[in-house]
Enzyme design. Structure first.
Site, PDB file in Angstrom:
ATOM      1  N   ALA A  35       0.793  -1.225   0.000  1.00 46.14           N
ATOM      2  CA  ALA A  35       0.000   0.000   0.000  1.00 46.14           C
ATOM      3  C   ALA A  35       0.827   1.277   0.000  1.00 46.14           C
ATOM      4  O   ALA A  35       0.276   2.355   0.212  1.00 46.14           O
ATOM      5  CB  ALA A  35      -0.932   0.004   1.212  1.00 46.14           C
TER       6      ALA A  35
ATOM      7  N   TYR B  64       3.540 -15.208 -14.587  1.00 44.46           N
ATOM      8  CA  TYR B  64       2.627 -14.187 -14.081  1.00 44.46           C
ATOM      9  C   TYR B  64       1.182 -14.650 -14.237  1.00 44.46           C
ATOM     10  O   TYR B  64       0.368 -14.526 -13.314  1.00 44.46           O
ATOM     11  CB  TYR B  64       2.836 -12.872 -14.824  1.00 44.46           C
ATOM     12  CG  TYR B  64       1.905 -11.772 -14.364  1.00 44.46           C
ATOM     13  CD1 TYR B  64       2.046 -11.200 -13.101  1.00 44.46           C
ATOM     14  CD2 TYR B  64       0.888 -11.302 -15.197  1.00 44.46           C
ATOM     15  CE1 TYR B  64       1.190 -10.194 -12.674  1.00 44.46           C
ATOM     16  CE2 TYR B  64       0.034 -10.293 -14.778  1.00 44.46           C
ATOM     17  CZ  TYR B  64       0.189  -9.734 -13.511  1.00 44.46           C
ATOM     18  OH  TYR B  64      -0.663  -8.741 -13.093  1.00 44.46           O
TER      19      TYR B  64
END
Length: 318
Positions: free
Chosen positions: A23, A172
């Site tokens: 974050a 990914y």
């Protein structure tokens, strides 16, 4: 609330505790910032504490920082223990942090970097914190996936760590597919509890640091097309915020941008790939993840794939 769901649509979050991984920048920063502005007590769970402190200083509200390195299961356990000592409840766990298209690397525990960070680290963190969420009405586990879960993606049980031949795009895709499968299997197991739900989201194409490892062959076309196919991190965070706060959200749903091909736009309910709904693969991935991380979810019993609960708890293919 109309067609265009925005941060103004977020209900008041005062009294709620939200843990957001990754974050200090990008999507995670925008997610945490919006929740704090609506009154939540927000924890920025980040690898670089100094960067996290600088990010917290730019936010308004009750924002604190917790060290968390998802590439280390020891760090995940330490962070979970610290959070447990600080809070008696968690309302929102937002599994946002991630890496994308990295060169071949290993986590500290020897896992392929993208699978280890994006999936296994969050799997372990969720398992270690879940009992702080189960008694809390309206609590949610939100895991951020990607449209990349459709690209060259499968769960390669014969070579989960890409030791034979590495593909940064394939790895990914596997990690983001795993994020969705984890969400759906977690929701199936949560369905009998009636409090916590698991939801997924994806940001479309957002201009963040996550794209710094994009292969050279893709970098130039993406740069040319960027004005048409990308959106700001603040817009990219909206599907996650909706998944986390919209009272109408149901467990097992998946939110993404509402524009063409889901690359940009205001958030709406979307559908993931057919492969993501394969229950037997979800359950096998869960068992493998428990084995690799050493983290189990003792409060949650597996639900038979053919049971009524399993059928009702899964999202419809819209």
């Amino acid at each position: 609330m109309g067609e265009k769901w925005t941060t103004a649509s977020i209900p008041g979050q005062r009294g709620r505790v939200a843990v957001v991984t990754g974050a200090n920048t990008g999507l995670g920063y925008e997610t945490a910032k919006a929740l704090a502005e609506r009154g939540a007590s927000v924890v920025l769970a980040v690898r670089d504490v100094a960067k996290g402190e600088r990010a917290a200083a730019r936010m308004t509200g009750d924002v604190t920082v917790q060290a968390l390195d998802l590439t280390s299961l020891d760090s995940v356990r330490t962070a979970a223990a610290a959070l447990r000592s600080r809070f008696h409840r968690i309302d929102l766990l937002i599994n946002n942090a991630g890496v994308m298209y990295t060169p071949e690397q290993r986590t500290r525990d020897g896992f392929e970097m993208q699978f280890g960070t994006n999936h296994l680290g969050h799997f372990a963190l969720t398992g270690l914190l879940l009992d702080l969420m189960l008694p809390v009405p309206g609590s949610r586990v939100v895991t951020v996936s990607s449209t990349g879960h459709r690209i060259r993606a499968g769960i390669h049980f014969d070579d989960l760590q890409w030791e034979r031949s590495y593909s940064r795009i394939g790895a990914y895709g596997q990690s983001k597919l795993a994020n969705l499968m984890f969400t759906y299997e977690l929701q199936r197991r949560l369905a009998t509890h009636g409090t916590t739900v698991a939801v997924a989201a994806h940001p479309g194409m957002s201009s963040t640091e996550l794209t710094r490892n994009t292969p050279a062959a893709l970098r130039l076309p993406i740069t040319w097309l960027a004005p048409l196919i990308t959106q700001t991190p603040a817009m990219g965070a909206l599907p996650t915020l909706r998944a986390a706060t919209d009272p109408a959200v149901l467990g097992g749903q998946y939110y993404g941008p509402g524009g063409r091909y889901e690359v940009k736009g205001h958030p709406r309910l979307v559908t993931s790939s057919p492969a993501s709904y394969e229950v037997a693969v979800q359950q096998r991935l869960w068992a493998v993840s428990e084995d690799l991380t050493g983290v189990t979810f003792p409060e949650l019993q597996p639900i038979s794939a053919g049971s009524a609960v399993a059928r009702c708890s899964m999202p419809s293919r819209r």
